[in-house]
Design an enzyme around this catalytic site. Sequence first.
Site, PDB file in Angstrom:
ATOM      1  N   ASP A   1       4.260  -4.828   3.741  1.00  0.00           N
ATOM      2  CA  ASP A   1       5.704  -5.027   3.827  1.00  0.00           C
ATOM      3  C   ASP A   1       6.043  -6.393   4.425  1.00  0.00           C
ATOM      4  OD1 ASP A   1       4.670  -4.311   6.285  1.00  0.00           O
ATOM      5  OD2 ASP A   1       6.144  -2.736   6.705  1.00  0.00           O
TER       6      ASP A   1
ATOM      7  N   HIS B   1       0.829  -1.205   0.000  1.00  0.00           N
ATOM      8  CA  HIS B   1       0.000   0.000   0.000  1.00  0.00           C
ATOM      9  C   HIS B   1       0.865   1.258   0.000  1.00  0.00           C
ATOM     10  CE1 HIS B   1       1.190   0.464   4.179  1.00  0.00           C
ATOM     11  NE2 HIS B   1       0.899  -0.823   4.346  1.00  0.00           N
TER      12      HIS B   1
END
Length: 496
Positions: free
Chosen positions: A403, A128
């Site tokens: 991540d 994102h």
Amino acid sequence: MRGSTSDEPFGWVRRCWELACRKVESSHLCSWSRLPKNSGLVPVPSETWRPNLDSKFKPHPEGRPGASTMIRRVFSVRMWAPVGFLTSLAYCVHQRRAARAEPRRADSPHPVDRSLLELKMVQVVFRHGARSPLKPLPQEQAEWNLQLLEVPPQTQFDYTVTNLAGSPKPHSPLDSQYRETKLKGGMFTGQLTNVGMQQMFALGERLRKNYVEDIPFLSPTFNSLEVFVRSTNIYRNLESTRCLLAGLFQCQKEGPIIIHADEASSEVLYPNYQNCWSLRERTRGRRQAASLQPGISEDLQKVKEGMGITSNDGIDFLSLFDNMAAEQVHSLPSCPTLKTFARMIEQRAVDTALYVMHREDRESLQMAVGPLLHILESNLLNVVDPATPPGKTRKLYLYAAHDVTLLPLLITLGIFDHKWPPFAVDLTMELYQHRESKEWFVQLYYRGEEQVPKGCPDRLCPLDKFLNTISVYTLSPEKYHALCSQVQVMELGNGE
């Protein structure tokens, strides 16, 4: 033909069968007597198939079909074996085709002529866009004003969220948790900002240049028959996906945009510590233990003293880096100590994450990203499989992740650069077929740069070699649930 004789015209098929049986470990499927009659082979009644492949087979009474025809017929009867078995058989077929073509590549003085490659599919796993921190630091200096939530007009693009079955959007417990903490300035933790929206729009524009303008692969407007979109059920990811699509298709669409999202309890687009018991047990206590490791402990103490943090309040390099990265990308005032030790903080955050996830432990990596690898692998094989019905595949698959998804994913592919995956970063996988030899190749990109996956001879990787690389970590849903629920004999979360 290497490996075959006139007495054993389908020997390679039988070896594929044996491989597939071993993969699914299902003895009842390993009997040739259970082979469908329309597959083109009928076992001789007096013989039984044995692993030494010395049994005889005769052609089907109606006439022996070609090997490729036989394989297509086997694939077409999907109700008599699990999908994992068929995937294994398909993979073996791909290995054989590539093995037959390998001498031609080795003997050729020139590399593969890329002008003869046809792009068949693209898969993109992305993080994102920029957001507010997940956990504020003591003595927080940055102000997260509500103006950061203003939506850039060019990113406006209507969409609908459903679960994987097409039913209404599931509840998001993580979003509820984020709203429990308000930052200085008025924003909640973990909120996508307009900086992040711009990042995702730019990523969409890059994909448009690559696959709409430079190569006329995708239609210039969104079409659900060409594009499949899936995201974790977290608002910053859903909004990031909207902005990416707006950049990719310039806010033009044919029909509604559907973003698919799973329940939090069964999500596999990030390591699911709540759902996977074994993964939770293996990592339990290791985040705290990481801060006590030699080197990490001393560096952490140095940074905390510089920031004036004296209490033992759970501050580690992961939370330090999260705040530092968020403040930097938004050009917000940051603690001078964070700026001074910026490079060291990122490296120690990576060290901490690698310690927590057991980088050298294959099963931990499998439970972290094995189901996602299985999804990516299945998409590849569906395109390659000639029995896949028309309309069952897409040209583009988009997966909005995090991540903590990309870091182990990069490790399994052998392309991790020991840097934290930044906001809006993408891992792009292209599938090509050679127009003349009909061979299949995979091309991998990270942050827009070509990569050479582990086990691949070059950036343009033969499909069989790429599948071999990811097969070490791929987990089908059945194997994932079995591995996640297995009882741990010894504690792995004590930091030893």
